[in-house]
Design an enzyme around this catalytic site. Structure first.
Site, PDB file in Angstrom:
ATOM      1  N   LYS A 181      -5.810   6.748   4.098  1.00 46.51           N
ATOM      2  CA  LYS A 181      -4.276   6.986   4.676  1.00 46.51           C
ATOM      3  C   LYS A 181      -3.567   7.108   3.116  1.00 46.51           C
ATOM      4  CE  LYS A 181      -0.549   5.676   4.819  1.00 46.51           C
ATOM      5  NZ  LYS A 181       0.836   6.177   4.161  1.00 46.51           N
TER       6      LYS A 181
ATOM      7  N   GLU B  33       2.225   9.761   2.130  1.00 50.87           N
ATOM      8  CA  GLU B  33       3.033  11.102   2.964  1.00 50.87           C
ATOM      9  C   GLU B  33       3.761  12.031   1.821  1.00 50.87           C
ATOM     10  OE1 GLU B  33       5.534   7.390   3.763  1.00 50.87           O
ATOM     11  OE2 GLU B  33       3.437   7.809   3.471  1.00 50.87           O
TER      12      GLU B  33
ATOM     13  N   SER C 125       3.261  -0.938  -4.323  1.00 53.64           N
ATOM     14  CA  SER C 125       4.327  -2.015  -4.718  1.00 53.64           C
ATOM     15  C   SER C 125       3.602  -3.344  -4.494  1.00 53.64           C
ATOM     16  CB  SER C 125       5.296  -1.829  -4.247  1.00 53.64           C
ATOM     17  OG  SER C 125       5.494  -2.183  -3.013  1.00 53.64           O
TER      18      SER C 125
ATOM     19  N   CYS D  19       1.240   3.054 -12.639  1.00 58.97           N
ATOM     20  CA  CYS D  19       1.231   1.620 -12.805  1.00 58.97           C
ATOM     21  C   CYS D  19       0.556   1.141 -14.130  1.00 58.97           C
ATOM     22  CB  CYS D  19       0.231   1.184 -11.611  1.00 58.97           C
ATOM     23  SG  CYS D  19      -1.390   1.578 -11.729  1.00 58.97           S
TER      24      CYS D  19
ATOM     25  N   GLU E 277       9.824  -3.264 -11.890  1.00 57.64           N
ATOM     26  CA  GLU E 277       9.267  -2.070 -12.442  1.00 57.64           C
ATOM     27  C   GLU E 277      10.043  -0.855 -11.846  1.00 57.64           C
ATOM     28  OE1 GLU E 277       4.924  -0.237 -11.660  1.00 57.64           O
ATOM     29  OE2 GLU E 277       5.648  -1.268 -10.150  1.00 57.64           O
TER      30      GLU E 277
END
Length: 509
Positions: free
Chosen positions: A176, A179, A234, A289, A391
């Site tokens: 997945k 998008e 996240s 990240c 962040e």
């Protein structure tokens, strides 16, 4: 007039149009225009993909590891042959420059290279004569159907980190992807099918790509046939994924956010530090990240020199469209993300940090509607500030001054995130001490972005990771398999006489 195409799911070896009627826009970050639509699958569509994966998995698991490795070799060859078009496609939806997109793909391929050695990695353990006529051995077996939920910032690397090892050990897989930039993951699915076909193997259902939003994520976490889930995103969502997935009996590894620090000691090579910080803080528009958004110079003299030299270096940076070979970085992924970064910059000012260079007003001539933001620099940032604690995920570098080595060590060690950290020094003693004591999962010594090579493992500490197992390497093999241990005896009554009953726990005497 821009033609907006609908992207397809990739299930059971074929492209499938979305049937839910729900879509998410895919933008061209360089122009701000909608270029495609991602279908958002229904729970029923996700279930159909899982059923296809479950049907394909037993035959794939029964394929000997050497043949599975050959598929990985061929898949690697095909991806390498398509490097340029894949990088261009990735850049067109993400916004990172093409050279950076090639790096995204290459770092994923390095895990595929590791997966090519899966016959060796799957070898079990064996003990001959553990007891009288008794041998003990173990084997690693696949779990069944695995799933990966991946973020927008590495649409090639992170999917390959997940499905490369998961599939090589004998699982089938549901991917997945984000998008926001889903086309490269679909192409990877197609190339995997092609790799099998080139070797005379039908791999329908082994690797499936299903697009979606929270409804699909929840369906993955709840589906009884999905045995393990890997996630990158996240920290709040990582914690949610870990909690819901494990509550449903799944193995889950969920990688979260980061606030990586770069500690600069007075003896560091400042020429190298400035170049490393520039690339690590502003490369890929800070959407990594493992970016390095916090510089921690030790001592006022070090801090003042760093500040002056970073200002000069930032003036040389070129921000451009993703296809510009001279650009160091391109736009961020969406208008919403650009606004989020701008809001953090405003927050930093309001908190009392000194805004030395402000990138909010940056506009690229001819691409005024693109999602660009210029390099930004803060000084005199304090640990209590929200902009330091959270962040930002953009091209924003914050200088947090430390008056000693111990104070600098304390900052990343006490931060809520513990993904990566770097120290810049010529002192082997200081570097060794720092690496041993810092409370962070990945450490760089004069390396600004310490992403481990594929045969080691990737994983942070604290709120940067939820779960007990890291990504890729042997940790990945462990995550995507289960261990079976066999204790075997072949008695011979002609030699040993009739067996006697025993009601005592067996011991290997």
């Amino acid at each position: 007039m821009i033609t907006v195409a609908d992207i397809s799911h990739f299930v059971n070896g074929v492209a499938l149009a979305g049937a839910s009627g729900r879509f998410s826009d895919v933008f061209n970050p360089n122009t701000g225009e909608v270029q495609a639509r991602t279908p958002l699958a229904s729970v029923a569509e996700l279930d159909a993909a899982v059923q296809a994966a479950a049907a394909a998995q037993p035959a794939w698991a029964a394929t000997n590891p050497q043949r599975r490795a050959r598929v990985m070799f061929e898949f690697k060859r095909l991806v390498e042959a398509q490097m340029q078009p894949l990088a261009e496609l990735l850049s067109s939806q993400h916004g990172k420059v093409i050279a950076d997109s090639k790096g995204d793909i290459q770092r994923g391929l390095e895990v595929i290279e590791f997966a090519c050695g899966i016959p060796h990695a799957l070898k079990g353990e064996y003990t001959e004569g553990a007891g009288p006529g008794i041998d003990v051995y173990s084997m690693r077996q696949p779990l069944g159907v695995g799933a990966g939920i991946t973020p927008f910032n590495f649409p090639a690397m992170i999917p390959m980190w997940m499905f490369g090892v998961a599939i090589a050990v004998g699982n089938s897989f549901i991917l997945k992807p984000s998008e926001k930039d889903p086309s490269v993951p679909v192409r990877l699915g197609e190339l995997f099918m092609e790799a099998g076909a080139n070797l005379g193997m039908d791999l329908k259902g082994v690797l499936n790509v299903v697009h979606g939003d929270k409804a699909v994520v929840d369906a993955i976490l709840d589906h009884p046939l999905i045995k393990a889930v890997s996630f990158v995103g996240s920290s709040d969502i990582a914690q949610y994924v870990y909690s819901r997935g494990t509550a449903n009996g799944k193995q889950v590894q969920a990688m979260g956010g980061a606030k990586n620090h770069g500690v600069i000691l007075p003896d560091a090579d400042m020429d190298q530090v400035v170049k490393d910080l520039s690339g690590a803080a502003f490369g890929s528009a800070g959407e990594r990240c493992m970016a390095l958004p916090v510089a921690v110079p030790v001592g006022e003299k070090t801090a003042d020199e760093l500040r002056g030299r970073m200002i000069a270096e930032m003036e040389t940076l070129k921000v451009g469209v993703s296809s510009d070979t001279a650009a160091q970085y391109g736009p961020v992924v969406s208008a919403a993300h650009r606004q989020k970064i701008s809001d953090y910059i405003a927050m930093g000012e309001a908190e009392g940090a000194e805004l030395v260079v402000d990138g909010r007003d940056f506009k690229l001539q001819g691409y005024e509607q693109g999602f660009f933001i210029g390099p930004t620099l803060f000084d005199h940032v304090k640990p209590h500030m929200k902009t330091y604690q959270e962040e930002i995920f953009g091209p924003v570098l914050q200088i947090v001054r430390a008056d000693s080595f111990e104070a600098a060590l304390k900052l990343p060690s006490e931060h809520q995130y513990g993904n990566g950290v770097a120290i810049f020094t010529r002192s082997g003693r200081a570097a060794r001490d720092f690496a041993a004591r810092v409370e962070v999962g990945m450490v760089g010594i004069n390396v600004p972005i310490p992403v481990p090579v594929a045969y080691h493992t990737f994983g942070g500490w604290k709120r940067s990771a939820f779960g007990d197992t890291n990504q890729h390497g042997m940790e990945g093999v462990k995550f995507w398999t289960k261990v079976k241990t066999v204790t075997a005896r072949w008695p011979d009554t002609d030699l040993e006489g009739p067996a006697a009953s025993s009601f005592v726990i067996p011991t290997m005497q």
